[in-house]
Design a protein around this motif. Structure first.
Motif, mmCIF file in Angstrom:
data_model
loop_
_atom_site.group_PDB
_atom_site.id
_atom_site.type_symbol
_atom_site.label_atom_id
_atom_site.label_comp_id
_atom_site.label_asym_id
_atom_site.label_seq_id
_atom_site.Cartn_x
_atom_site.Cartn_y
_atom_site.Cartn_z
ATOM 1 N N ASP A 67 0.862 -1.164 0.000
ATOM 2 C CA ASP A 67 0.000 0.000 0.000
ATOM 3 C C ASP A 67 0.904 1.221 0.000
ATOM 4 N N ASP A 68 1.076 1.808 -1.160
ATOM 5 C CA ASP A 68 2.037 2.907 -1.270
ATOM 6 C C ASP A 68 1.382 4.282 -1.167
ATOM 7 N N GLY A 69 0.106 4.282 -0.817
ATOM 8 C CA GLY A 69 -0.567 5.555 -0.617
ATOM 9 C C GLY A 69 -1.212 6.125 -1.863
ATOM 10 N N THR A 70 -1.065 5.439 -2.989
ATOM 11 C CA THR A 70 -1.691 5.935 -4.219
ATOM 12 C C THR A 70 -3.164 5.553 -4.269
#
Lengths: 139, 139
Positions: A67-70
């Motif tokens: 989960d890279d925040g995109t």
DNA sequence: AAAAACATGCAATTGAAGTGCATTATTCCA
DNA sequence: TGGAATAATGCACTTCAATTGCATGTTTTT
């Protein structure tokens, strides 16, 4: 039996045609992939099947979700696991604001972080955003 | 003029009725809130308005958005900013698997992390998951 | 007081994620 | 081997958060 088939079997995953292709695709890419990336490369196959394929891989410890925040989930192979059978160590992820790619910096272990009393850490997600090596060299 | 109004004005936010209520709500809560949390507390108001309110707060540096991996965005006041006008330092977030709450551990600064050559860090997101102080005391 | 700028409310859209179910393929074992 | 059991796949559909468009209402400005 191919090497790929035995990797899948080691993870209790039946080596169907699509699964082998998806595994190859993940191998080929050095960056984390989204479901859309997969779909774009597999015109012939169904989104749901790819979804369930990747979820099966995840459940069986062959890939990990990032989960890279995109707002879009990405997935990457747990290479070490594939070879050793040991669970992948916690590592950090880097998301490039320029090329939008996310990579696992597998060699960068997350430092120990002390928490206030009463807090128990079970899992850590560390994402660094910025400019990746490829993009910074282009400037 | 109330203290709240002046905080909003300091951030170039027009202190409308709803905005003041939303700000109060954020103050009252010690944990990060979702849009649903807001909506539940504001029967009278529109989801869209709350959404835009929180986005305005975010744009003007009064709150920061938190991506704790649950798939739902959460928001928390940048308290320090509210007082000092300085941007909030990077801090880590803790998500409790038991109560599902997410808190800012504002005093826990993120340690410096060295990256491989060519990688430039602009922002860091660090979320630790586990059991929070309240829930671990209940066991 | 009118014009401009901004806030709000409602309806609608988007996009990712996930589920239900029928169909097809694979495995298991009598 | 062959048929039952189990699992994989494909398609349609649902769910849910996030976001946008537009009309209306409200401040602000001059």
């Amino acid at each position: 039996m191919s090497e790929i088939e035995s990797v899948l079997k080691k993870h209790q995953i039946r080596p169907t045609a699509i699964r082998i292709l998806v595994y190859k695709f993940l191998r080929k890419r050095e960056v984390a992939v989204t479901l859309n990336d997969l779909e774009a490369d597999f015109d012939r196959s169904e989104r749901t099947t790819l979804y369930r394929t990747i979820k099966t891989f995840e459940k069986n410890g062959l890939v990990h979700q990032i989960d890279d925040g995109t707002g879009v989930s990405k997935y990457a192979l747990d290479d070490k696991v594939a070879e050793s059978g040991q669970p992948q160590d916690l590592h950090l992820h880097f998301h490039c604001d320029t090329c939008q790619e996310t990579v696992c910096l597998t060699d960068h272990k997350i430092p120990h972080i002390s928490l206030p009393p009463g807090f128990v850490s079970k899992d850590i997600n560390l994402v660094i955003k910025g400019i990746c090596d490829k993009c910074s060299n282009l400037e």
